[in-house]
Motif scaffolding. Sequence first.
Motif, PDB file in Angstrom:
ATOM      1  N   VAL A 137       0.715  -1.028   0.022  1.00 35.06           N
ATOM      2  CA  VAL A 137      -0.071   0.064   0.050  1.00 35.06           C
ATOM      3  C   VAL A 137       0.916   1.623   0.055  1.00 35.06           C
ATOM      4  CG1 VAL A 137      -1.790   1.336   1.324  1.00 35.06           C
ATOM      5  CG2 VAL A 137      -1.923  -1.197   1.251  1.00 35.06           C
ATOM      6  N   ILE A 138       0.667   2.285  -0.838  1.00 39.99           N
ATOM      7  CA  ILE A 138       1.469   3.368  -1.069  1.00 39.99           C
ATOM      8  C   ILE A 138       0.576   4.391  -0.258  1.00 39.99           C
ATOM      9  CG2 ILE A 138       2.749   4.798  -2.658  1.00 39.99           C
ATOM     10  CD1 ILE A 138       3.506   1.865  -2.751  1.00 39.99           C
ATOM     11  N   GLU A 139       1.279   5.082   0.456  1.00 42.73           N
ATOM     12  CA  GLU A 139       0.500   6.341   1.195  1.00 42.73           C
ATOM     13  C   GLU A 139       1.419   7.491   0.725  1.00 42.73           C
ATOM     14  OE1 GLU A 139      -1.843   3.824   5.009  1.00 42.73           O
ATOM     15  OE2 GLU A 139       0.253   5.196   5.221  1.00 42.73           O
ATOM     16  N   ARG A 140       0.359   8.784   0.503  1.00 38.66           N
ATOM     17  CA  ARG A 140       0.979  10.120   0.293  1.00 38.66           C
ATOM     18  C   ARG A 140       0.447  11.012   1.329  1.00 38.66           C
ATOM     19  NH1 ARG A 140      -0.060  11.049  -5.169  1.00 38.66           N
ATOM     20  NH2 ARG A 140      -1.953  12.057  -4.643  1.00 38.66           N
ATOM     21  N   SER A 141       1.428  12.124   1.689  1.00 37.46           N
ATOM     22  CA  SER A 141       0.709  13.185   2.124  1.00 37.46           C
ATOM     23  C   SER A 141       1.393  14.601   1.754  1.00 37.46           C
ATOM     24  CB  SER A 141       1.128  12.891   3.903  1.00 37.46           C
ATOM     25  OG  SER A 141       0.619  14.237   4.597  1.00 37.46           O
ATOM     26  N   LEU A 142       0.799  15.785   2.377  1.00 39.43           N
ATOM     27  CA  LEU A 142       1.637  16.817   2.142  1.00 39.43           C
ATOM     28  C   LEU A 142       2.328  17.280   3.217  1.00 39.43           C
ATOM     29  CD1 LEU A 142      -0.986  18.996   0.084  1.00 39.43           C
ATOM     30  CD2 LEU A 142       1.280  17.776  -0.850  1.00 39.43           C
ATOM     31  N   ALA A 143       2.231  16.659   4.343  1.00 41.05           N
ATOM     32  CA  ALA A 143       2.738  16.809   5.664  1.00 41.05           C
ATOM     33  C   ALA A 143       3.714  15.472   5.875  1.00 41.05           C
ATOM     34  CB  ALA A 143       1.821  17.215   6.761  1.00 41.05           C
ATOM     35  N   SER A 144       4.619  15.745   6.896  1.00 37.48           N
ATOM     36  CA  SER A 144       5.610  14.675   7.024  1.00 37.48           C
ATOM     37  C   SER A 144       5.024  13.735   8.157  1.00 37.48           C
ATOM     38  CB  SER A 144       6.980  15.345   7.619  1.00 37.48           C
ATOM     39  OG  SER A 144       6.895  15.763   8.727  1.00 37.48           O
ATOM     40  N   THR A 145       4.308  14.209   8.990  1.00 36.27           N
ATOM     41  CA  THR A 145       3.736  13.214   9.985  1.00 36.27           C
ATOM     42  C   THR A 145       2.170  12.817  10.009  1.00 36.27           C
ATOM     43  OG1 THR A 145       3.565  15.036  11.698  1.00 36.27           O
ATOM     44  CG2 THR A 145       5.735  13.912  11.627  1.00 36.27           C
ATOM     45  N   THR A 146       1.326  13.733   9.305  1.00 32.70           N
ATOM     46  CA  THR A 146      -0.066  13.595   9.410  1.00 32.70           C
ATOM     47  C   THR A 146      -0.581  13.591   7.834  1.00 32.70           C
ATOM     48  OG1 THR A 146      -0.532  15.983   9.772  1.00 32.70           O
ATOM     49  CG2 THR A 146      -0.285  14.510  11.601  1.00 32.70           C
ATOM     50  N   GLY A 147      -1.969  13.247   7.979  1.00 32.85           N
ATOM     51  CA  GLY A 147      -2.524  13.380   6.693  1.00 32.85           C
ATOM     52  C   GLY A 147      -2.169  12.273   5.460  1.00 32.85           C
ATOM     53  N   PHE A 148      -1.833  11.242   5.870  1.00 32.11           N
ATOM     54  CA  PHE A 148      -1.609  10.008   4.693  1.00 32.11           C
ATOM     55  C   PHE A 148      -2.561   9.619   4.427  1.00 32.11           C
ATOM     56  CE2 PHE A 148       2.878  10.627   6.850  1.00 32.11           C
ATOM     57  CZ  PHE A 148       3.762  10.691   5.573  1.00 32.11           C
ATOM     58  N   VAL A 149      -2.858   9.130   3.096  1.00 25.83           N
ATOM     59  CA  VAL A 149      -4.082   8.786   2.706  1.00 25.83           C
ATOM     60  C   VAL A 149      -3.288   7.710   1.300  1.00 25.83           C
ATOM     61  CG1 VAL A 149      -5.455  10.552   2.748  1.00 25.83           C
ATOM     62  CG2 VAL A 149      -4.181  10.590   0.718  1.00 25.83           C
ATOM     63  N   GLN A 150      -4.093   6.593   1.262  1.00 22.12           N
ATOM     64  CA  GLN A 150      -3.677   5.687   0.421  1.00 22.12           C
ATOM     65  C   GLN A 150      -4.018   6.128  -1.062  1.00 22.12           C
ATOM     66  OE1 GLN A 150      -5.224   1.407   0.793  1.00 22.12           O
ATOM     67  NE2 GLN A 150      -5.081   1.277  -1.370  1.00 22.12           N
ATOM     68  N   VAL A 151      -2.888   5.931  -1.967  1.00 20.70           N
ATOM     69  CA  VAL A 151      -2.773   6.515  -3.404  1.00 20.70           C
ATOM     70  C   VAL A 151      -2.847   5.267  -4.328  1.00 20.70           C
ATOM     71  CG1 VAL A 151      -2.304   8.814  -2.759  1.00 20.70           C
ATOM     72  CG2 VAL A 151      -0.764   7.116  -3.333  1.00 20.70           C
ATOM     73  N   ALA A 152      -2.224   4.309  -3.913  1.00 23.77           N
ATOM     74  CA  ALA A 152      -2.149   3.319  -4.763  1.00 23.77           C
ATOM     75  C   ALA A 152      -1.664   1.818  -3.883  1.00 23.77           C
ATOM     76  CB  ALA A 152      -0.950   3.313  -5.780  1.00 23.77           C
ATOM     77  N   THR A 153      -1.956   0.704  -4.740  1.00 28.67           N
ATOM     78  CA  THR A 153      -1.444  -0.646  -4.218  1.00 28.67           C
ATOM     79  C   THR A 153      -0.581  -1.356  -5.480  1.00 28.67           C
ATOM     80  OG1 THR A 153      -3.389  -1.587  -4.949  1.00 28.67           O
ATOM     81  CG2 THR A 153      -3.344  -1.129  -2.601  1.00 28.67           C
ATOM     82  N   THR A 154       0.323  -2.060  -5.128  1.00 28.86           N
ATOM     83  CA  THR A 154       1.167  -2.966  -5.909  1.00 28.86           C
ATOM     84  C   THR A 154       0.858  -4.510  -5.644  1.00 28.86           C
ATOM     85  OG1 THR A 154       2.963  -3.274  -4.513  1.00 28.86           O
ATOM     86  CG2 THR A 154       2.945  -1.106  -6.055  1.00 28.86           C
ATOM     87  N   GLY A 155       1.459  -5.145  -6.660  1.00 25.69           N
ATOM     88  CA  GLY A 155       1.484  -6.675  -6.369  1.00 25.69           C
ATOM     89  C   GLY A 155       2.627  -7.047  -5.281  1.00 25.69           C
ATOM     90  N   GLY A 156       2.520  -8.082  -4.940  1.00 24.56           N
ATOM     91  CA  GLY A 156       3.814  -8.727  -4.072  1.00 24.56           C
ATOM     92  C   GLY A 156       4.936  -8.849  -4.879  1.00 24.56           C
ATOM     93  N   ASN A 157       5.881  -8.699  -4.067  1.00 26.53           N
ATOM     94  CA  ASN A 157       7.391  -8.868  -4.631  1.00 26.53           C
ATOM     95  C   ASN A 157       7.992  -7.610  -5.435  1.00 26.53           C
ATOM     96  OD1 ASN A 157       8.028 -11.171  -2.979  1.00 26.53           O
ATOM     97  ND2 ASN A 157       7.018 -12.249  -4.721  1.00 26.53           N
ATOM     98  N   ILE A 158       6.979  -6.417  -5.306  1.00 26.25           N
ATOM     99  CA  ILE A 158       7.265  -5.238  -5.909  1.00 26.25           C
ATOM    100  C   ILE A 158       8.146  -4.295  -5.238  1.00 26.25           C
ATOM    101  CG2 ILE A 158       6.421  -3.275  -7.267  1.00 26.25           C
ATOM    102  CD1 ILE A 158       5.844  -5.687  -8.696  1.00 26.25           C
ATOM    103  N   GLU A 159       9.113  -3.631  -5.875  1.00 24.87           N
ATOM    104  CA  GLU A 159       9.886  -2.603  -4.712  1.00 24.87           C
ATOM    105  C   GLU A 159      10.084  -1.428  -5.492  1.00 24.87           C
ATOM    106  OE1 GLU A 159      13.139  -5.386  -2.571  1.00 24.87           O
ATOM    107  OE2 GLU A 159      13.361  -5.404  -4.727  1.00 24.87           O
ATOM    108  N   SER A 160       9.199  -1.079  -5.973  1.00 28.44           N
ATOM    109  CA  SER A 160       9.092   0.474  -6.709  1.00 28.44           C
ATOM    110  C   SER A 160       7.855   0.709  -7.239  1.00 28.44           C
ATOM    111  CB  SER A 160      10.123   0.556  -7.926  1.00 28.44           C
ATOM    112  OG  SER A 160       9.658  -0.284  -8.988  1.00 28.44           O
ATOM    113  N   TYR A 161       7.420   2.069  -7.125  1.00 27.24           N
ATOM    114  CA  TYR A 161       6.344   2.749  -7.752  1.00 27.24           C
ATOM    115  C   TYR A 161       6.615   4.050  -8.470  1.00 27.24           C
ATOM    116  CZ  TYR A 161       1.731   4.652  -7.910  1.00 27.24           C
ATOM    117  OH  TYR A 161       0.306   5.237  -8.200  1.00 27.24           O
TER     118      TYR A 161
END
Length: 142
Positions: free
Chosen positions: A74-98
């Motif tokens: 699960v990839i989460e993104r925010s405009l602040a370093s400690t709060t406000g993270f929301v899910q923006v994407a998911t990848t399959g297993g054994n993936i190491e980049s997005y």
Amino acid sequence: MSFSSICQFVTGSARNVVRMRSTILAISLPFLLFTSEAAAGSLTPPTSLKASAVSTSRINLSWNDTNNGEGGYVIERSLASTTGFVQVATTGGNIESYADTGLSAGTTYYYRVKAFKRADQSGASNVASATTQGGITLPVAP
């Protein structure tokens, strides 16, 4: 990753919880209810998350896969370093980049990543940030 399962056997008024180190494919006994779920904390967070801006609208992420058999990340993104993270994407297993695209120019984004398998989810990785390139710079009036 541990392949432990927690198996609960419920019969009448007796209740026993048994920890097993193998996979049970099927069980069929009269008056017996069987459930199995992954042991809590069986997934570890990805490590060494890095973010790199490659254009005005794209940031590339990379991390180290710390699990075997995870369902994905699960990839989460925010405009602040400690709060406000929301899910923006998911990848399959054994993936190491997005590649996160469609971003605004000259904006700093913060990311964290979590491993998942069915309903189980790891804790969050380290937080990594990058600022997209460019943006419009207005000239200063003389």
